[in-house]
Design an enzyme around this catalytic site. Structure first.
Site, PDB file in Angstrom:
ATOM      1  N   GLU A   1       5.055  -5.047   6.948  1.00 50.69           N
ATOM      2  CA  GLU A   1       4.372  -3.967   7.678  1.00 50.69           C
ATOM      3  C   GLU A   1       4.965  -3.728   9.061  1.00 50.69           C
ATOM      4  OE1 GLU A   1       2.901  -6.238   5.799  1.00 50.69           O
ATOM      5  OE2 GLU A   1       1.186  -5.370   4.729  1.00 50.69           O
TER       6      GLU A   1
ATOM      7  N   ALA B   1       0.867  -1.174   0.000  1.00 52.64           N
ATOM      8  CA  ALA B   1       0.000   0.000   0.000  1.00 52.64           C
ATOM      9  C   ALA B   1       0.907   1.228   0.000  1.00 52.64           C
ATOM     10  CB  ALA B   1      -0.881  -0.021   1.240  1.00 52.64           C
TER      11      ALA B   1
ATOM     12  N   GLY C   1       0.670  -4.856   1.062  1.00 54.41           N
ATOM     13  CA  GLY C   1      -0.625  -4.865   0.373  1.00 54.41           C
ATOM     14  C   GLY C   1      -0.546  -5.492  -1.014  1.00 54.41           C
TER      15      GLY C   1
ATOM     16  N   GLU D   1      -0.961  -9.019  -0.290  1.00 54.16           N
ATOM     17  CA  GLU D   1      -2.364  -9.220   0.124  1.00 54.16           C
ATOM     18  C   GLU D   1      -3.287  -9.212  -1.092  1.00 54.16           C
ATOM     19  OE1 GLU D   1      -2.036  -6.065   3.229  1.00 54.16           O
ATOM     20  OE2 GLU D   1      -2.871  -7.620   4.535  1.00 54.16           O
TER      21      GLU D   1
HETATM   22  C1  HXC Z   1       5.012   4.433  -1.358  1.00 53.78           C
HETATM   23  C2  HXC Z   1       6.859   3.494  -2.317  1.00 53.78           C
HETATM   24  C3  HXC Z   1       6.554   2.227  -1.747  1.00 53.78           C
HETATM   25  C4  HXC Z   1       5.364   2.152  -0.966  1.00 53.78           C
HETATM   26  C5  HXC Z   1       8.378   2.036  -2.870  1.00 53.78           C
HETATM   27  N1  HXC Z   1       8.002   3.308  -2.998  1.00 53.78           N
HETATM   28  N2  HXC Z   1       7.523   1.357  -2.112  1.00 53.78           N
HETATM   29  N3  HXC Z   1       6.108   4.574  -2.116  1.00 53.78           N
HETATM   30  N4  HXC Z   1       4.642   3.285  -0.786  1.00 53.78           N
HETATM   31  N5  HXC Z   1       4.948   1.006  -0.419  1.00 53.78           N
HETATM   32  C6  HXC Z   1       8.686   4.391  -3.735  1.00 53.78           C
HETATM   33  C7  HXC Z   1       9.930   4.856  -3.025  1.00 53.78           C
HETATM   34  O1  HXC Z   1       9.612   5.797  -2.029  1.00 53.78           O
HETATM   35  C8  HXC Z   1      10.700   5.463  -4.176  1.00 53.78           C
HETATM   36  O2  HXC Z   1      10.181   6.743  -4.504  1.00 53.78           O
HETATM   37  C9  HXC Z   1      10.352   4.547  -5.339  1.00 53.78           C
HETATM   38  O3  HXC Z   1       9.143   3.876  -4.978  1.00 53.78           O
HETATM   39  C10 HXC Z   1      11.430   3.505  -5.594  1.00 53.78           C
HETATM   40  O4  HXC Z   1      11.681   2.821  -4.361  1.00 53.78           O
HETATM   41  P1  HXC Z   1      13.149   2.626  -3.749  1.00 53.78           P
HETATM   42  O5  HXC Z   1      12.974   2.387  -2.315  1.00 53.78           O
HETATM   43  O6  HXC Z   1      14.037   3.757  -4.156  1.00 53.78           O
HETATM   44  O7  HXC Z   1      13.617   1.317  -4.525  1.00 53.78           O
HETATM   45  P2  HXC Z   1      14.606   0.171  -4.021  1.00 53.78           P
HETATM   46  O8  HXC Z   1      15.801   0.785  -3.361  1.00 53.78           O
HETATM   47  O9  HXC Z   1      14.821  -0.717  -5.195  1.00 53.78           O
HETATM   48  O10 HXC Z   1      13.815  -0.609  -2.873  1.00 53.78           O
HETATM   49  C11 HXC Z   1      12.674  -1.318  -3.203  1.00 53.78           C
HETATM   50  C12 HXC Z   1      11.888  -1.730  -1.908  1.00 53.78           C
HETATM   51  C13 HXC Z   1      11.599  -0.479  -1.074  1.00 53.78           C
HETATM   52  C14 HXC Z   1      12.736  -2.729  -1.103  1.00 53.78           C
HETATM   53  C15 HXC Z   1      10.625  -2.419  -2.380  1.00 53.78           C
HETATM   54  O11 HXC Z   1      11.033   0.510  -1.923  1.00 53.78           O
HETATM   55  C16 HXC Z   1      10.652  -0.718   0.044  1.00 53.78           C
HETATM   56  O12 HXC Z   1      11.040  -1.282   1.072  1.00 53.78           O
HETATM   57  N6  HXC Z   1       9.394  -0.269  -0.118  1.00 53.78           N
HETATM   58  C17 HXC Z   1       8.391  -0.351   0.932  1.00 53.78           C
HETATM   59  C18 HXC Z   1       7.888  -1.764   1.089  1.00 53.78           C
HETATM   60  C19 HXC Z   1       6.869  -1.863   2.212  1.00 53.78           C
HETATM   61  O13 HXC Z   1       7.161  -1.562   3.366  1.00 53.78           O
HETATM   62  N7  HXC Z   1       5.641  -2.255   1.870  1.00 53.78           N
HETATM   63  C20 HXC Z   1       4.543  -2.382   2.822  1.00 53.78           C
HETATM   64  C21 HXC Z   1       3.758  -1.112   2.834  1.00 53.78           C
HETATM   65  S1  HXC Z   1       2.523  -1.127   4.093  1.00 53.78           S
HETATM   66  P3  HXC Z   1      11.030   8.097  -4.234  1.00 53.78           P
HETATM   67  O14 HXC Z   1      10.180   9.144  -4.861  1.00 53.78           O
HETATM   68  O15 HXC Z   1      11.154   8.205  -2.763  1.00 53.78           O
HETATM   69  O16 HXC Z   1      12.346   7.856  -4.918  1.00 53.78           O
HETATM   70  C22 HXC Z   1       1.258  -2.024   3.445  1.00 53.78           C
HETATM   71  C23 HXC Z   1       0.085  -2.174   4.368  1.00 53.78           C
HETATM   72  C24 HXC Z   1      -1.094  -2.731   3.675  1.00 53.78           C
HETATM   73  O17 HXC Z   1       1.328  -2.512   2.368  1.00 53.78           O
HETATM   74  C25 HXC Z   1      -2.262  -2.698   4.606  1.00 53.78           C
HETATM   75  C26 HXC Z   1      -3.586  -2.601   3.904  1.00 53.78           C
HETATM   76  C27 HXC Z   1      -3.836  -1.341   3.147  1.00 53.78           C
END
Ligand code: HXC
Length: 257
Positions: free
Chosen positions: A131, A65, A108, A111
């Site tokens: 998360e 998400a 998400g 999910e």
């Molecule tokens: C918003 C995101 C994002 C996310 C990546 N980006 N994941 N933006 N929400 N979930 C954005 C980054 O901020 C960045 O933008 C761009 O995408 C590229 O990501 P990088 O981090 O620079 O890439 P990389 O170094 O290759 O790392 C990839 C990654 C990392 C390991 C996937 O991005 C990451 O850990 N993302 C978050 C994963 C996460 O925690 N997901 C769970 C979310 S909570 P900018 O503009 O900053 O360069 C969830 C809850 C669901 O899903 C509950 C129900 C709704």
């Protein structure tokens, strides 16, 4: 509807939705989820479509998400508003949906994939529910669906540590149905979808409904439900056609009746 966050196409009897927010690794914001629901509803009500494939990019199916959109939410606003409403509708589709996964399939994103009926994954895919690292837990069914896919021990491991697993571990533990070479993954998903769409639509939908019942009922209830649905299939023209075609050594011509 003009879509901003997804690309919607049809390939004969298959609907194809490509998640398309490359700047955010397909992070699922509310606008994207609304568009996805719109596209899935369109395919559900289109009699020509028998199965849908949801895919992302080579780098990410979806990295979760949208954290930037969620960061400032408050409990009361979320409770009073429609936060998460759109997610549950995806799990209510009646026609089959295949998740064609490449790259990151996180939070998400996983999910969403687990709300689909079959996950076909590229060798490059990585799965996690991270998360916990953000100070939350999965909220779109992850704590409930993941243990049903892979058992409690591994689900606890993934949800409490937030670690990623690769495609072969995901296949070994039953999360994904097939792992395919990266350049063959989408074709494999589309071929599976085309095969499903070539069968009788009501029978496919009944089979999906009945398998899903297994997640929610004790065995004896599920078997009773299966018996009822199975017997009802003998009221369809497609059952007569399918069996007659076998006897006459020809391909069946299902008419969805
Ligand atoms: C918003 C995101 C994002 C996310 C990546 N980006 N994941 N933006 N929400 N979930 C954005 C980054 O901020 C960045 O933008 C761009 O995408 C590229 O990501 P990088 O981090 O620079 O890439 P990389 O170094 O290759 O790392 C990839 C990654 C990392 C390991 C996937 O991005 C990451 O850990 N993302 C978050 C994963 C996460 O925690 N997901 C769970 C979310 S909570 P900018 O503009 O900053 O360069 C969830 C809850 C669901 O899903 C509950 C129900 C709704």
């Amino acid at each position: 509807m003009a879509y901003q966050n997804i690309i919607v196409e049809t390939r004969s009897k298959v609907g194809l939705v490509t998640l398309n927010r490359p700047q955010a690794l397909n992070a699922l914001n509310e606008a994207l989820i609304a568009e996805l629901n719109e596209a899935l509803s369109g395919f559900e009500s289109n009699p020509e479509i028998g199965c849908t494939v949801i895919t992302g990019s080579e780098k990410a199916f979806a990295a979760g998400a949208d954290v930037k959109e969620m960061a400032e939410k408050t409990y009361v606003e979320s409770y009073l508003g429609k936060f998460l409403d759109g997610w549950t509708r995806i799990a209510e589709t009646r026609k089959p949906v295949i998740a064609a996964v490449s790259g990151f399939c996180l939070g998400g994103g996983l999910e969403l994939a687990m709300m689909c009926d079959i996950i076909i994954a590229s060798e490059t895919s990585r799965f996690a529910l991270p998360e916990i690292t953000l100070g939350i837990m999965p909220g779109a069914g992850g704590t409930q669906r993941l243990p049903r896919f892979i058992g409690k021990a591994k689900a606890m491991d993934l949800i409490l540590t937030g670690r990623m697993m690769d495609a072969s571990e995901a296949e070994r533990c039953g999360l994904v149905a097939r792992v395919v070479a990266p350049d063959k993954m989408l074709d494999a998903a589309l071929a599976a979808a085309a095969k499903i769409a070539s069968y009788s639509q009501p029978i496919v939908m009944m089979a999906k409904e009945t398998v899903n019942r297994a997640q929610e009922t004790p065995l004896s209830e599920g078997a009773r439900f299966e018996r009822r649905v199975f017997l009802s299939m003998f009221a369809t023209e497609d059952q007569k056609e399918g069996m007659q075609a076998f006897i006459e050594k020809r391909k069946p011509a299902f008419r969805n009746r």
